[in-house]
Write a protein that holds these residues in place. Structure first.
Motif, PDB file in Angstrom:
ATOM      1  N   HIS A  18       0.905  -1.161  -0.093  1.00 38.88           N
ATOM      2  CA  HIS A  18       0.007   0.155  -0.003  1.00 38.88           C
ATOM      3  C   HIS A  18       0.965   1.362   0.034  1.00 38.88           C
ATOM      4  O   HIS A  18       0.594   2.162  -0.711  1.00 38.88           O
ATOM      5  N   GLN A 236      -2.297  12.945  -0.997  1.00 33.88           N
ATOM      6  CA  GLN A 236      -3.593  12.443  -1.453  1.00 33.88           C
ATOM      7  C   GLN A 236      -4.605  13.507  -1.205  1.00 33.88           C
ATOM      8  O   GLN A 236      -4.766  14.376  -0.353  1.00 33.88           O
ATOM      9  N   SER A 266       0.276   2.045   7.319  1.00 34.96           N
ATOM     10  CA  SER A 266      -0.645   0.807   6.940  1.00 34.96           C
ATOM     11  C   SER A 266       0.040  -0.618   7.203  1.00 34.96           C
ATOM     12  O   SER A 266      -0.681  -1.740   7.077  1.00 34.96           O
ATOM     13  N   ALA A 326      -8.647   5.307   8.805  1.00 30.06           N
ATOM     14  CA  ALA A 326      -9.117   6.725   9.037  1.00 30.06           C
ATOM     15  C   ALA A 326      -8.756   7.725   7.802  1.00 30.06           C
ATOM     16  O   ALA A 326      -7.945   7.356   6.959  1.00 30.06           O
ATOM     17  N   HIS A 343       4.768   7.301  12.812  1.00 26.45           N
ATOM     18  CA  HIS A 343       5.834   6.356  12.570  1.00 26.45           C
ATOM     19  C   HIS A 343       6.981   6.986  11.474  1.00 26.45           C
ATOM     20  O   HIS A 343       7.989   6.443  11.239  1.00 26.45           O
ATOM     21  N   TRP A 346       7.198   7.479   4.710  1.00 22.84           N
ATOM     22  CA  TRP A 346       7.490   8.691   3.863  1.00 22.84           C
ATOM     23  C   TRP A 346       6.186   9.485   3.533  1.00 22.84           C
ATOM     24  O   TRP A 346       6.039  10.504   3.719  1.00 22.84           O
ATOM     25  N   SER A 347       5.091   8.708   3.024  1.00 26.04           N
ATOM     26  CA  SER A 347       3.781   9.608   2.842  1.00 26.04           C
ATOM     27  C   SER A 347       3.062  10.331   4.056  1.00 26.04           C
ATOM     28  O   SER A 347       2.913  11.447   3.864  1.00 26.04           O
ATOM     29  N   SER A 348       3.323   9.668   5.166  1.00 27.16           N
ATOM     30  CA  SER A 348       2.745  10.310   6.315  1.00 27.16           C
ATOM     31  C   SER A 348       3.517  11.574   6.648  1.00 27.16           C
ATOM     32  O   SER A 348       3.156  12.515   6.910  1.00 27.16           O
ATOM     33  N   GLU A 351       2.743  14.312   3.934  1.00 29.15           N
ATOM     34  CA  GLU A 351       1.296  14.698   4.632  1.00 29.15           C
ATOM     35  C   GLU A 351       1.377  15.708   5.540  1.00 29.15           C
ATOM     36  O   GLU A 351       0.881  16.883   5.738  1.00 29.15           O
ATOM     37  N   ASP A 367      12.858   2.951   6.426  1.00 30.93           N
ATOM     38  CA  ASP A 367      13.300   4.469   6.226  1.00 30.93           C
ATOM     39  C   ASP A 367      12.783   5.286   7.174  1.00 30.93           C
ATOM     40  O   ASP A 367      13.251   6.535   7.025  1.00 30.93           O
ATOM     41  N   GLN A 368      12.133   4.912   8.044  1.00 31.75           N
ATOM     42  CA  GLN A 368      11.395   5.903   8.829  1.00 31.75           C
ATOM     43  C   GLN A 368      12.283   6.498   9.956  1.00 31.75           C
ATOM     44  O   GLN A 368      12.348   8.045  10.127  1.00 31.75           O
TER      45      GLN A 368
HETATM   46  C1  LIG Z   1       6.859   4.253   1.458  1.00 37.89           C
HETATM   47  C2  LIG Z   1       6.889   3.191   2.377  1.00 37.89           C
HETATM   48  O1  LIG Z   1       5.947   2.322   2.751  1.00 37.89           O
HETATM   49  C3  LIG Z   1       5.596   2.128   4.008  1.00 37.89           C
HETATM   50  O2  LIG Z   1       4.533   2.811   4.138  1.00 37.89           O
HETATM   51  P1  LIG Z   1       3.171   3.047   5.454  1.00 37.89           P
HETATM   52  O3  LIG Z   1       1.753   2.622   4.980  1.00 37.89           O
HETATM   53  O4  LIG Z   1       3.867   2.066   6.462  1.00 37.89           O
HETATM   54  O5  LIG Z   1       3.321   4.420   5.835  1.00 37.89           O
HETATM   55  P2  LIG Z   1       3.230   5.786   5.005  1.00 37.89           P
HETATM   56  O6  LIG Z   1       4.352   5.737   3.909  1.00 37.89           O
HETATM   57  O7  LIG Z   1       3.160   6.782   5.815  1.00 37.89           O
HETATM   58  O8  LIG Z   1       1.788   5.455   3.878  1.00 37.89           O
HETATM   59  C4  LIG Z   1       0.755   5.401   4.738  1.00 37.89           C
HETATM   60  C5  LIG Z   1      -0.409   6.128   3.858  1.00 37.89           C
HETATM   61  O9  LIG Z   1      -1.550   5.455   4.093  1.00 37.89           O
HETATM   62  C6  LIG Z   1      -2.552   6.438   4.373  1.00 37.89           C
HETATM   63  N1  LIG Z   1      -3.264   6.105   5.838  1.00 37.89           N
HETATM   64  C7  LIG Z   1      -2.824   5.249   6.820  1.00 37.89           C
HETATM   65  C8  LIG Z   1      -3.621   4.753   7.633  1.00 37.89           C
HETATM   66  C9  LIG Z   1      -4.983   5.303   8.032  1.00 37.89           C
HETATM   67  O10 LIG Z   1      -5.758   4.863   8.992  1.00 37.89           O
HETATM   68  N2  LIG Z   1      -5.456   6.111   6.791  1.00 37.89           N
HETATM   69  C10 LIG Z   1      -4.826   6.508   5.828  1.00 37.89           C
HETATM   70  O11 LIG Z   1      -5.238   7.068   4.844  1.00 37.89           O
HETATM   71  C11 LIG Z   1      -1.675   7.745   5.002  1.00 37.89           C
HETATM   72  O12 LIG Z   1      -2.325   8.959   4.734  1.00 37.89           O
HETATM   73  C12 LIG Z   1      -0.397   7.451   3.937  1.00 37.89           C
HETATM   74  O13 LIG Z   1      -0.674   8.106   2.758  1.00 37.89           O
HETATM   75  C13 LIG Z   1       6.742   2.323   5.130  1.00 37.89           C
HETATM   76  O14 LIG Z   1       5.991   3.201   6.321  1.00 37.89           O
HETATM   77  C14 LIG Z   1       7.742   2.896   4.627  1.00 37.89           C
HETATM   78  O15 LIG Z   1       8.333   3.718   5.837  1.00 37.89           O
HETATM   79  C15 LIG Z   1       7.311   3.910   3.811  1.00 37.89           C
HETATM   80  O16 LIG Z   1       8.361   4.825   3.641  1.00 37.89           O
END
Ligand SMILES: C[C@@H]1O[C@H](OP(=O)(O)OP(=O)(O)OC[C@H]2O[C@@H](n3ccc(=O)[nH]c3=O)[C@H](O)[C@@H]2O)[C@H](O)[C@H](O)[C@H]1O
Length: 457
Positions: A18, A236, A266, A326, A343, A346-348, A351, A367-368
């Motif tokens: 994801h 997003q 995720s 969420a 955590h 990278w996407s978080s 954001e 990578d966190q």
């Molecule tokens: C690339 C790599 O993939 C992984 O992604 P991971 O899903 O853990 O976290 P995010 O990259 O923050 O991606 C998570 C994405 O899911 C979205 N979200 C999450 C939870 C929720 O309840 N609702 C949402 O909308 C959030 O907005 C973000 O866009 C690893 O972390 C790694 O560190 C990262 O660099």
């Protein structure tokens, strides 16, 4: 007669996670809005949620293309994704994905895209493109901070990484970089990443912005001898359709900048001990919070059972704990948000910065840690220190939350977050335009000799 501009087609192939599919899909939307025809390729189990949430306006410009992985005894089709995949099966999934190359060859022969954008774990995608004389390039969805550090320690292991703000204690960086040396199907992740970088035609796309990572992008370019083209934060769309009235109504009752959002991405699932420390830290902080508690697919436990006894009663309406998924972007953009316990996936991280939500950084793996240190260096995050046993503790979690959210202490970091948020949005809008123009040139070269793919005899 005016020639109708040919519509360039791009096939996109993210890794089966994801955290990769989401950025590729955001890029696909930006490209579709600029008249590219997108073939978005992944396993059926990954495409189902995409199909359900893709806005109607994209159905004619983003076509979902199923790639079928060969069947493996331990890897039924529901496991053709990293979601809920038992960790020991990750190498098997990479092997199965590698072995889907014949299926990918057929997809290319059928669709004949002008260009292919692939991910860092599948060098075979570039080979498939080359065999059919199609340009292809890497889209890297993690930070330049992390990737330049990892490239450096592999290529220049005996020299100091030139940016001390990102340096981790050797013990910690060795533990983290171990994941690069995990081998599957005869290739380590580093070898996959390196080949994907090296073979990328002309340039490499990266999901970041020079507004926050200019020096890391430049250093990665010098290490890899590749032009690194940022596409901006690709955040997003917060208005995306999600069932979120309950959360938004709850937030609407909170004071501006009074609330923290707590989420660990995720794919990271807190242990029981970590959940206890986070819960007690939130309780001690006395700050409003929304906490998305997620469980691995094998965990059969309710939110109430997962939390300390009496926790929900004690925090009352100050806290809202949700299981599942969420609307993170929408929450981060809400006026009540004063901090983001993350955590630092990278996407978080992007954001948090783009929405101006100061980050209380609790990096876990991958990578966190580098993402967190980059955000701290930009002045928009404070990191929760682990104790001498490497554990997060409630007192430290509460302390950092209060440092960010409480009015006096948090003012500087909140102002910096607001300032960087505006600059990031502006710079990101410019960067995506530059990247689109370069992709158009690669997909539909205006000069006959512009094709960079060596002509096959
Ligand atoms: C690339 C790599 O993939 C992984 O992604 P991971 O899903 O853990 O976290 P995010 O990259 O923050 O991606 C998570 C994405 O899911 C979205 N979200 C999450 C939870 C929720 O309840 N609702 C949402 O909308 C959030 O907005 C973000 O866009 C690893 O972390 C790694 O560190 C990262 O660099």
């Amino acid at each position: 007669m005016e020639t109708k501009q040919q519509r360039a087609s791009i096939l996109m192939l993210p890794w089966l996670a994801h955290g990769h599919i989401s950025p590729f899909l955001e890029l696909a939307k930006r490209l579709a809005q600029r008249n590219f025809l997108i073939y978005f390729c992944s396993s059926p189990v990954n495409l189902n949620p995409v199909r359900e949430t893709l806005p109607n306006k994209f159905t004619s410009s983003i076509h979902l293309v199923e790639i079928h992985l060969p069947s493996f005894p331990q890897l039924p089709p529901r496991y053709h994704t990293t979601k809920d995949l038992p960790p020991h099966l990750i190498p098997t999934l990479k092997t199965a994905f590698d072995q889907s190359k014949p299926s990918f060859d057929h997809i290319l022969m059928t669709l004949k895209p002008n260009l292919i954008i692939y991910d860092f774990l599948q060098p075979w995608a570039q080979q498939a493109a080359l065999a059919q004389n199609i340009n292809s390039l890497l889209f890297f969805v993690s930070s330049a901070a992390c990737s330049s550090f990892l490239y450096h320690i592999i290529k220049n292991p005996t020299t100091e990484f030139p940016f001390p703000a990102l340096n981790l204690p050797d013990s910690e960086s060795n533990k983290l970089t171990q994941f690069l040396h995990v081998s599957s199907n005869g290739l380590t992740d580093w070898e996959r990443f390196h080949k994907c970088m090296d073979e990328s035609t002309n340039f490499v796309l990266i999901k970041t912005s020079k507004e926050i990572e200019a020096k890391y992008i430049d250093y990665l370019s010098s290490l890899s001898n590749k032009e690194i083209v940022p596409v901006g934060p690709l955040v997003q769309d917060p208005s995306s359709k999600q069932d979120d009235e309950k959360i938004i109504d709850w937030l609407n009752k909170k004071d501006p900048s009074s609330t923290v959002f707590v989420s660990f991405g995720s794919e990271y699932f807190l242990s029981k001990e970590e959940r206890e420390e986070v819960a007690s830290g939130l309780e001690l902080s006395n700050v409003n919070f929304i906490w998305v508690v997620r469980f691995h697919g094998d965990e059969r436990i309710s939110v109430e059972e997962a939390l300390p006894v009496g926790f929900l009663n004690r925090v009352g309406d100050r806290g809202l704990v949700e299981g599942g998924w969420a609307p993170q972007a929408k929450i981060l953009g809400h006026v009540a948000l004063g901090g983001f316990v993350s955590h630092c996936g990278w996407s978080s991280t992007l954001e948090g910065i783009t929405f101006g939500a100061p980050i209380i950084a609790m990096p876990m793996n991958l990578d966190q840690p580098w993402n967190a240190k980059m955000a701290v260096e930009r002045g928009v995050a404070l990191e929760v220190k682990r104790d001498q046993n490497g554990k997060f503790r409630r007192e430290e979690i509460a302390k950092v939350i209060k440092q960010v959210v409480m009015v006096e202490e948090g003012e500087r970091i909140r102002n910096k977050s607001r300032e960087l948020s505006m600059k990031m949005r502006q710079k990101g809008d410019e960067e995506i335009e530059v990247a689109v123009e370069k992709l158009m040139q690669l997909a539909l070269p205006t000069e006959p000799n512009a094709l960079k793919v060596p002509q096959l005899n």
